[in-house]
Design a protein around this motif. Structure first.
Motif, PDB file in Angstrom:
ATOM      1  N   SER A  60      35.267 -23.937  -9.378  1.00 33.21           N
ATOM      2  CA  SER A  60      34.734 -22.878  -8.559  1.00 33.21           C
ATOM      3  C   SER A  60      36.016 -21.508  -8.540  1.00 33.21           C
ATOM      4  O   SER A  60      35.508 -20.476  -8.037  1.00 33.21           O
ATOM      5  N   GLY A  61      36.968 -22.037  -8.855  1.00 33.98           N
ATOM      6  CA  GLY A  61      38.147 -20.991  -9.030  1.00 33.98           C
ATOM      7  C   GLY A  61      38.709 -20.757  -7.491  1.00 33.98           C
ATOM      8  O   GLY A  61      39.128 -19.657  -7.161  1.00 33.98           O
ATOM      9  N   ASP A  62      38.407 -21.842  -6.646  1.00 34.07           N
ATOM     10  CA  ASP A  62      38.762 -21.651  -5.310  1.00 34.07           C
ATOM     11  C   ASP A  62      38.254 -20.398  -4.590  1.00 34.07           C
ATOM     12  O   ASP A  62      38.776 -19.792  -3.476  1.00 34.07           O
ATOM     13  N   GLY A  63      37.034 -20.180  -5.059  1.00 36.20           N
ATOM     14  CA  GLY A  63      36.478 -19.260  -4.221  1.00 36.20           C
ATOM     15  C   GLY A  63      36.696 -17.584  -4.706  1.00 36.20           C
ATOM     16  O   GLY A  63      36.439 -16.571  -4.189  1.00 36.20           O
ATOM     17  N   ILE A  64      37.810 -17.348  -5.393  1.00 37.48           N
ATOM     18  CA  ILE A  64      38.410 -16.097  -5.796  1.00 37.48           C
ATOM     19  C   ILE A  64      37.685 -16.007  -7.276  1.00 37.48           C
ATOM     20  O   ILE A  64      37.881 -16.569  -8.133  1.00 37.48           O
ATOM     21  N   GLY A  65      36.905 -14.788  -7.212  1.00 37.61           N
ATOM     22  CA  GLY A  65      36.486 -14.154  -8.734  1.00 37.61           C
ATOM     23  C   GLY A  65      37.269 -13.712  -9.356  1.00 37.61           C
ATOM     24  O   GLY A  65      38.591 -13.365  -9.109  1.00 37.61           O
ATOM     25  N   TRP A  66      36.967 -13.715 -10.756  1.00 35.67           N
ATOM     26  CA  TRP A  66      37.722 -13.004 -11.805  1.00 35.67           C
ATOM     27  C   TRP A  66      36.922 -11.769 -12.049  1.00 35.67           C
ATOM     28  O   TRP A  66      35.918 -11.731 -12.376  1.00 35.67           O
ATOM     29  N   GLU A  67      37.894 -10.660 -12.041  1.00 34.42           N
ATOM     30  CA  GLU A  67      37.186  -9.384 -12.516  1.00 34.42           C
ATOM     31  C   GLU A  67      37.104  -9.268 -13.967  1.00 34.42           C
ATOM     32  O   GLU A  67      38.150  -8.415 -14.652  1.00 34.42           O
ATOM     33  N   VAL A  68      36.130  -9.481 -14.377  1.00 34.61           N
ATOM     34  CA  VAL A  68      35.987  -9.206 -15.797  1.00 34.61           C
ATOM     35  C   VAL A  68      35.560  -7.670 -16.170  1.00 34.61           C
ATOM     36  O   VAL A  68      34.439  -7.431 -15.647  1.00 34.61           O
TER      37      VAL A  68
END
Length: 220
Positions: free
Chosen positions: A124-132
């Motif tokens: 889940s990425g620790d709840g931190i999204g990736w800005e693609v």
């Protein structure tokens, strides 16, 4: 070869973020020291040899058709110069973070999933999204061998693989948690540029893809 991250385009410096209207053409780059790097359990490698990989690609193509891969272009600052984050496999192979899409998966969702798997503590990425961001370029593989083209040759009617590169913008801080059997390296763009022998055609072409951007180095 590059700086392992464990424990020139137009470059400017700033003490804050750039204006929203120039966001599309300006990349804010933060210092490598802003980020935390840790490790997690190994992830298994699917390909032991080139022959194994080719055979798997043939089987997948027969079952599902064109294989689509998505990869991330992620930049950090070190010594006042933009550096590209690369994964190193078996101390010899360099890759951009990313991987193959699942059936029916979108480019952005698939890239976020792959980044979380390889660069975050959990899926889940620790709840931190990736800005693609935008797609910077596409590479095509006309057959199952290693040769790739930055365009689809007109005589190729059934390409076997398409690789898409996306710009991924980092926040001012985050945690990178990398599997123990991979190394995360920060490599200067000047070292990568046209260095086909070391990094291959896709990675060595990244500096040219970034030539339309200005780099805004954010000082802490």
């Amino acid at each position: 070869m590059g700086d392992e991250v464990r424990s020139n385009g137009n470059v400017s410096q700033s003490s804050g973020n750039s204006d929203d209207q120039s966001h599309a053409t300006v990349i804010d780059i933060y210092s490598l020291s802003n980020y935390y790097f840790g490790s997690k359990e190994v992830i298994p490698f699917k390909d032991e040899t080139l022959a194994d990989r080719v055979q798997r690609m043939k089987s997948n193509y027969a079952a599902h058709g064109l294989r689509t891969c998505v990869q991330a272009v992620i930049l950090v600052e070190l010594f006042k110069h933009p550096h590209l984050l690369l994964l190193q496999v078996r101390n010899s192979i360099f890759k951009l973070p990313g991987g193959r899409l699942r059936l029916g998966e979108s480019d952005i969702d698939g890239l976020r999933r792959k980044l979380s798997r390889k660069l975050s503590a959990n899926e889940s990425g620790d709840g931190i999204g990736w800005e693609v961001g935008e797609c910077l370029g596409m590479w095509w593989k006309p057959d199952f061998e290693t040769l790739v083209y930055p365009y689809l040759p007109p005589n190729v009617k059934c390409p076997k693989e398409c690789t898409k590169l996306f710009l991924v913008r980092l926040p001012d801080s985050r945690k990178f948690i990398v599997p123990k059997n991979l190394k995360l390296l920060a490599v200067p763009l000047c070292q990568i540029h046209e260095n086909h022998k070391t990094y291959g055609p896709i990675i060595s072409g990244v500096p040219q893809l970034l030539s339309k951007f200005s780099f805004n180095i954010i000082e802490s």
